[in-house]
Design an enzyme around this catalytic site. Sequence first.
Site, PDB file in Angstrom:
ATOM      1  N   HIS A  66       0.789  -1.160  -0.144  1.00 35.76           N
ATOM      2  CA  HIS A  66      -0.038   0.040  -0.027  1.00 35.76           C
ATOM      3  C   HIS A  66       0.770   1.261  -0.155  1.00 35.76           C
ATOM      4  O   HIS A  66       1.855   1.248   0.629  1.00 35.76           O
ATOM      5  CB  HIS A  66      -1.170  -0.140   0.918  1.00 35.76           C
ATOM      6  CG  HIS A  66      -0.524   0.094   2.519  1.00 35.76           C
ATOM      7  ND1 HIS A  66      -0.278   1.310   3.015  1.00 35.76           N
ATOM      8  CD2 HIS A  66      -0.162  -1.023   3.487  1.00 35.76           C
ATOM      9  CE1 HIS A  66       0.289   1.104   4.493  1.00 35.76           C
ATOM     10  NE2 HIS A  66       0.309  -0.235   4.538  1.00 35.76           N
ATOM     11  N   ASP A 176       5.681   2.445   6.378  1.00 34.43           N
ATOM     12  CA  ASP A 176       4.787   1.583   6.330  1.00 34.43           C
ATOM     13  C   ASP A 176       3.752   2.287   5.517  1.00 34.43           C
ATOM     14  O   ASP A 176       3.129   3.169   5.846  1.00 34.43           O
ATOM     15  CB  ASP A 176       4.100   1.556   7.876  1.00 34.43           C
ATOM     16  CG  ASP A 176       3.042   0.642   7.849  1.00 34.43           C
ATOM     17  OD1 ASP A 176       2.384   0.060   6.901  1.00 34.43           O
ATOM     18  OD2 ASP A 176       2.182   0.753   9.088  1.00 34.43           O
ATOM     19  N   GLU A 208      -5.139   1.063   2.340  1.00 29.03           N
ATOM     20  CA  GLU A 208      -5.077   0.117   3.250  1.00 29.03           C
ATOM     21  C   GLU A 208      -5.364   0.723   4.566  1.00 29.03           C
ATOM     22  O   GLU A 208      -5.865  -0.388   5.500  1.00 29.03           O
ATOM     23  CB  GLU A 208      -3.720  -0.426   2.867  1.00 29.03           C
ATOM     24  CG  GLU A 208      -3.454  -1.674   3.821  1.00 29.03           C
ATOM     25  CD  GLU A 208      -2.731  -1.661   5.051  1.00 29.03           C
ATOM     26  OE1 GLU A 208      -2.813  -2.673   5.828  1.00 29.03           O
ATOM     27  OE2 GLU A 208      -2.713  -0.533   5.571  1.00 29.03           O
ATOM     28  N   GLU A 209      -4.824   1.764   5.044  1.00 31.95           N
ATOM     29  CA  GLU A 209      -4.853   2.260   6.544  1.00 31.95           C
ATOM     30  C   GLU A 209      -6.066   2.329   6.983  1.00 31.95           C
ATOM     31  O   GLU A 209      -6.404   2.575   8.283  1.00 31.95           O
ATOM     32  CB  GLU A 209      -3.881   3.412   6.758  1.00 31.95           C
ATOM     33  CG  GLU A 209      -2.427   3.238   6.516  1.00 31.95           C
ATOM     34  CD  GLU A 209      -1.804   2.301   7.542  1.00 31.95           C
ATOM     35  OE1 GLU A 209      -2.502   1.910   8.462  1.00 31.95           O
ATOM     36  OE2 GLU A 209      -0.526   2.189   7.496  1.00 31.95           O
ATOM     37  N   ASP A 231       4.300  -6.126   3.294  1.00 30.82           N
ATOM     38  CA  ASP A 231       3.932  -5.148   4.317  1.00 30.82           C
ATOM     39  C   ASP A 231       5.113  -4.959   5.426  1.00 30.82           C
ATOM     40  O   ASP A 231       5.858  -5.818   5.215  1.00 30.82           O
ATOM     41  CB  ASP A 231       2.490  -5.467   4.912  1.00 30.82           C
ATOM     42  CG  ASP A 231       1.828  -4.102   5.340  1.00 30.82           C
ATOM     43  OD1 ASP A 231       2.419  -3.134   5.982  1.00 30.82           O
ATOM     44  OD2 ASP A 231       0.536  -3.831   4.952  1.00 30.82           O
ATOM     45  N   HIS A 315       3.979   3.347  12.907  1.00 32.66           N
ATOM     46  CA  HIS A 315       3.107   4.444  13.051  1.00 32.66           C
ATOM     47  C   HIS A 315       3.354   5.600  13.785  1.00 32.66           C
ATOM     48  O   HIS A 315       2.849   6.185  14.654  1.00 32.66           O
ATOM     49  CB  HIS A 315       1.557   3.852  13.602  1.00 32.66           C
ATOM     50  CG  HIS A 315       0.751   3.170  12.375  1.00 32.66           C
ATOM     51  ND1 HIS A 315      -0.368   2.874  12.462  1.00 32.66           N
ATOM     52  CD2 HIS A 315       1.167   2.196  11.412  1.00 32.66           C
ATOM     53  CE1 HIS A 315      -0.979   2.591  11.496  1.00 32.66           C
ATOM     54  NE2 HIS A 315       0.021   2.095  10.795  1.00 32.66           N
TER      55      HIS A 315
END
Length: 351
Positions: A66, A176, A208-209, A231, A315
């Site tokens: 992603h 990410d 995706e998130e 990922d 994150h």
Amino acid sequence: MNTLEFLKYLSNSTSVSGYEENISEYIVNTFKEYSDDIDYDKLGSVIAIKRGTNNVSNLKIMLAAHMDEIGLMVKDFDDSGTIRFTSVGGIDPRTLVAQEVIVHGKREVFGVIGTKPPHLQDSSDSDKAFEMDDLYIDIGYDKKTVKELICIGDIITINREFTELQGNSVTGKALDDKAGVATMLQCAKELKKLNHQADVYFVSTIQEEVGTRGAITSTYKINPDIGIAIDVGFGKTPELDKADSIEMKKGPAITLGGNIHPTLRQKLIEVAEEYNIPYQIEVESGPTGTDARSMQISMAGVPCLLISLPLRYMHTTVETINMDDIKNSGNLIARFISEITSDNLEGYLCY
């Protein structure tokens, strides 16, 4: 294209979920050199297609990583001119205090995230973590001027530059899963050296998130025989148990669990061992929360694999990854693809 420079550009760029068009053109222009065609799904995921040789059975392998990132969004203005905001994707408010930000309004505006000074906090609150509603963005203007530049719904990103660390590690925001997109680029570069029968679809998925949405729509468009999600996983740090994390610089983690096709997983391990590519095992008993989950249960079902790149501080604005893991992951996937043919596929897909 140098994989490091590619990742640096992606990390420094803005692609909050729903606003990925900011990097789509760059991804397209980069993958053109390593693919035969470029396509999109109707949501905006970028699909770079590399055709195989003698592919009379229309064998298709889909890779998904992603390109969206977590971020913030303007939701209100205080009378003082400060900006209230909410999150897009999973953000821990504790990581936001005192961060520098860019508000993407009518023009890009620099700001800082502030909150009540510790001197003025009640003693009962001093040991509590901040929540999103406790924070605000200060760009220095009064409310009238702020509203001339910025609207409710404008996105906000952390002002953080991609930086090289020691030992071939790098740090930045949104690795990410832009590191996964960089892994697809490494795979595409390696595939140019190899013969492969399958048509390979390198999909930079969107949103995706906020629900793995691009993986769903692109899987329906492609209808692949095999899906491979790329990922990030939790890179080992001192406070993490070994069972809950994967080691940096020890290669990609091959996931084991219900989301993953067992025979294809075993084939991937055999390829890694044959070519002396380091790898680790990651255990995930249920849905992985990645594009693999959405690919697997789309249409009539797609047999899937998941490659996890060890990433520290997920994150946050200082996500850290090692470039050797990206290279080894891309090379492993390329070697795996080169060994899948229409003659052996059915055997691998049998339980």
